[in-house]
Structure formats: structure tokens, C-alpha cells
Design an enzyme around this catalytic site. Structure first.
Site, PDB file in Angstrom:
ATOM      1  N   THR A  47       0.848  -1.191   0.000  1.00 16.28           N
ATOM      2  CA  THR A  47       0.000   0.000   0.000  1.00 16.28           C
ATOM      3  C   THR A  47       0.883   1.239   0.000  1.00 16.28           C
ATOM      4  OG1 THR A  47      -1.835  -1.095   1.120  1.00 16.28           O
ATOM      5  CG2 THR A  47      -1.722   1.293   1.297  1.00 16.28           C
TER       6      THR A  47
ATOM      7  N   HIS B 288      -8.107   4.380  -1.275  1.00 22.58           N
ATOM      8  CA  HIS B 288      -8.167   3.861   0.096  1.00 22.58           C
ATOM      9  C   HIS B 288      -9.578   3.989   0.662  1.00 22.58           C
ATOM     10  CE1 HIS B 288      -5.086   2.402   2.997  1.00 22.58           C
ATOM     11  NE2 HIS B 288      -6.047   2.613   3.887  1.00 22.58           N
TER      12      HIS B 288
ATOM     13  N   LYS C  83      -0.664  -1.017  -4.500  1.00 25.21           N
ATOM     14  CA  LYS C  83      -2.032  -0.594  -4.186  1.00 25.21           C
ATOM     15  C   LYS C  83      -2.062   0.861  -3.752  1.00 25.21           C
ATOM     16  CE  LYS C  83      -5.976  -1.762  -1.208  1.00 25.21           C
ATOM     17  NZ  LYS C  83      -6.149  -0.426  -0.612  1.00 25.21           N
TER      18      LYS C  83
END
Length: 371
Positions: free
Chosen positions: A166, A267, A243
Site C-alpha cells: 500500500t 483507500h 495498491k
């Protein structure tokens, strides 16, 4: 914060929409936990935009295609799954139900879809993979690279099938609901994968402060760079997923360093408020990467029609987050399993009604609206 006793929760029965699970989850969760799960960053403009943008995408169905059956299976990161769907990484799942990550992972196994385990899971990664689910591990870059290496060693040893990094959380987004609630973790919920998972920062109630944000900001390295991901690519022999990509230029950079997939994501509207809806940027990212890697979408997915929209816009699949937490809150592992069965039925119906034999055929559909 006091979680309702399990005996106080309504008996779980399968619902007919994800929204139904949401309504029931709100009734059983403590208000501050509901706010933590459902809230977004800032004024929650981006949180709302995700849903609005998806609703603006119309899919033009084809007819008289002569199909008796639909195959919902998809290949993601070189592996075959029952749906073009994965369970998005979500922290601290034992906040909503004692079954937590193990329960949701077991539900993913039953549904034949990948489960993405968060660095901030409230269950150790070894217990999650022990469910037999196909597990991808989501990595937050920690300030101590030794801890990163140790965690990666555990991930590989546990049998995780992919690494999902992430990249949109240099710091945790300012979330007013958590600030108003002075949100903190209860004593029995910890960051089970981290050596400082019981850090008092995450459990200290201070007026006007989110204890989770304080713990996160102390643990994460805000200076993560592409060179760090290139290092990962060289040192971890797992498919690499980046991501949190919205700008096509970043997607191109991800391909350059050898990523196997990118996730177009804001997110779930929990980070930069005012960022565009994820689905709005999906077509540009798909065009930018071409055949360089797979593209997945998350943020705002609420049913099979949204999965079809993403596929028609060029995504290989989607990650589903909040609705599965709602289902977990309502009925634990069985609730999550029922919700994934509901999603499978909706995906099958959407593909059938659109005249598609399988998810890959959806890429040939026309879409109307900008997202």
C-alpha cells in the site's frame, strides 16, 4: 468503547443486498467502531464520490448471445479463482467480531477468492494462512527495515501467494469521526503482526486524538520511494501488487519496477479528501499500463453490478472491503460466507444480463458516463 455482547446480536440470516448487511452492522456495532469502519478522510467528499462515480457508469448490454451458462472464474496474478474478486485488506477485523481475520479468510476460502491480509491484522498471519485460504499479504512500509525483512520472512514462510504494498499512506489521513470519538483499540485487539502491536499509543484514549493514527504514524515510514519497491521486487519471490495508484504516471512507474498488478484505489476515501473517485481514474490507468500488468479496482464496490462496471472499464478484478466487514459484524464467518455467496450470485446475474460468457468478455462492453 464497549462492544455489544454476542447474545445481543440478531441471529444472522443471509441478506439480499450489501446495504442490508450495512444496516444490520450499524445496529450491532458500538458507534465509535461503526464510525471507524464507515468513515472517511476530511469532509468525506472522496468517500461519497466513489459511490456517485460508480453509479454514473452505465454498461451497455448485448443481447441474443446464445449463452446457457456463465463462467464467473477469473485469473488474477496467474492463479485461477471463482470470481474476479478479492477481499480487500482491512485492519483490526476483531473489532467487529471475535472471528476476525480468520473468519473472513475462511469465508474467502469457501468462496474461492483471495483474501488480502493487512499488516495491521488483529490475527497473526500464520493463523490466517492456516485457514487454507489463498492469502495475499498487504505490506505497510515500517520505519525499521529490519522489521520489514522479518515480516517478509514470515509472510513467505506462511505461504502467502502475493505481496500487496500500500503506497497511499505516508501518514494516516485525518479522519474527523475518529478524532471526535478519541478512537482507540480495546485491550484485546492488537496489531498482531508487529512486535509493538500492544503499543500503548494504539490503546490510549486522548480527547481529540485518534490512537490508531498516532500508532500508525509512529510505525510507518512516510519516506517510502520507488527504489524501496524495486528492492522488494529483487528480494521477495512473490507476485508484487502496488495498491493506492490513481495517477497513470505512477502506474507506468509500477510497471517499470516490475509490478505484476496495480490497484486503482483512493483507500476507500479514507486518505486524501478531494482525490478523485477510483473508478474515474480506472480507464486512464488501464490505457497507461497496457499489457504491462493487471489492473484491479477498489473503493466503493457494493455489488455485482459494480464488478461488471469495473470489468467493462478494463479491470481484471476488484477488491471488496467494507461490505464484507459489515457481514462479518452481523454473522461472523458464516455472515461473511453468505455475503460472498450473494456477491457471486450478483456477478453471475450481471454477466448473464450483459450477454457475457465470462469476466473477460465484459471488457468488450461499451460504457456510458465518465465515472
Amino acid at each position: 468503547m464497549v462492544e455489544p455482547a454476542l447474545a445481543d446480536r440478531p441471529t444472522a440470516t443471509p441478506e439480499v443486498t450489501f446495504a442490508d448487511y450495512g444496516e444490520r452492522a450499524r445496529a450491532v456495532l458500538a458507534p465509535d467502531v461503526w464510525d471507524y469502519v464507515s468513515g472517511g478522510g476530511g469532509a468525506e467528499v472522496t468517500l461519497a464520490a466513489n459511490r456517485v462515480a460508480l453509479d454514473r457508469v452505465a454498461v451497455l448490454p448485448r443481447v441474443l448471445r446464445g449463452r446457457d451458462t456463465v463462467d464467473t472464474g477469473a485469473r488474477l496474478l496467474g492463479q485461477s479463482y471463482a470470481l474476479p474478486v478479492g477481499v480487500a485488506p482491512m485492519a483490526y477485523q476483531r473489532l467487529v467480531h471475535p472471528d476476525g481475520e480468520a473468519g473472513l479468510a475462511a469465508a474467502a476460502r469457501a468462496a474461492g477468492v483471495p483474501y488480502v491480509a493487512s499488516t495491521l491484522s488483529s490475527t497473526p498471519i500464520e493463523q490466517i494462512t492456516a485457514t487454507g485460504a489463498p492469502v495475499w499479504f498487504q505490506l505497510y512500509w515500517l520505519r525499521d527495515r529490519t522489521l520489514v525483512r522479518d515480516l517478509l520472512d514470515r509472510v513467505v514462510a506462511a505461504g502467502c501467494r502475493a505481496l500487496v504494498v500500500t503506497v497511499d499512506v505516508p501518514v494516516l489521513g485525518r479522519r474527523p469521526r475518529d478524532l471526535r470519538n478519541a478512537f482507540r483499540l480495546p485491550a484485546d485487539v492488537v496489531a498482531a503482526n508487529l512486535p509493538n502491536g500492544r503499543d500503548t499509543l494504539a490503546h490510549a484514549g486522548v480527547p481529540g486524538v485518534s490512537a490508531i493514527a498516532a500508532h500508525t504514524d509512529a510505525s510507518f515510514d512516510s519516506a517510502l520511494r520507488w527504489a524501496d519497491l524495486a528492492w522488494l521486487r529483487q528480494h521477495v519471490d512473490l507476485p508484487l501488487v502496488v495498491k493506492g495508484v490513481l495517477d497513470p504516471r505512477d502506474a507506468i512507474e509500477a510497471v517499470r519496477i516490475g509490478a505484476d498488478a496495480v490497484v486503482v484505489s483512493n483507500h476507500g476515501g479514507r486518505q486524501l479528501d478531494g482525490a478523485p473517485a477510483s473508478v474515474t481514474m480506472l480507464p486512464e490507468v488501464v490505457d497507461a499500463v497496457g499489457d504491462g500488468c493487471q489492473v484491479l479496482l477498489d473503493s466503493g464496490i457494493r455489488g455485482g453490478s459494480d464488478v461488471l462496471r469495473a470489468l467493462a472499464l478494463g479491470a481484471a478484478g476488484v477488491l471488496v472491503g467494507r461490505p464484507l466487514l459489515w457481514a462479518l459484524a452481523v454473522g461472523g464467518r458464516q455472515g461473511a460466507q453468505d455475503a460472498l455467496a450473494l456477491l457471486a450470485a450478483e456477478v453471475r446475474d450481471a454477466l448473464t444480463l450483459a450477454g457475457c460468457a465470462d469476466p473477460t468478455a465484459a471488457a468488450g462492453l461499451r460504457t456510458l458516463g465518465t465515472g
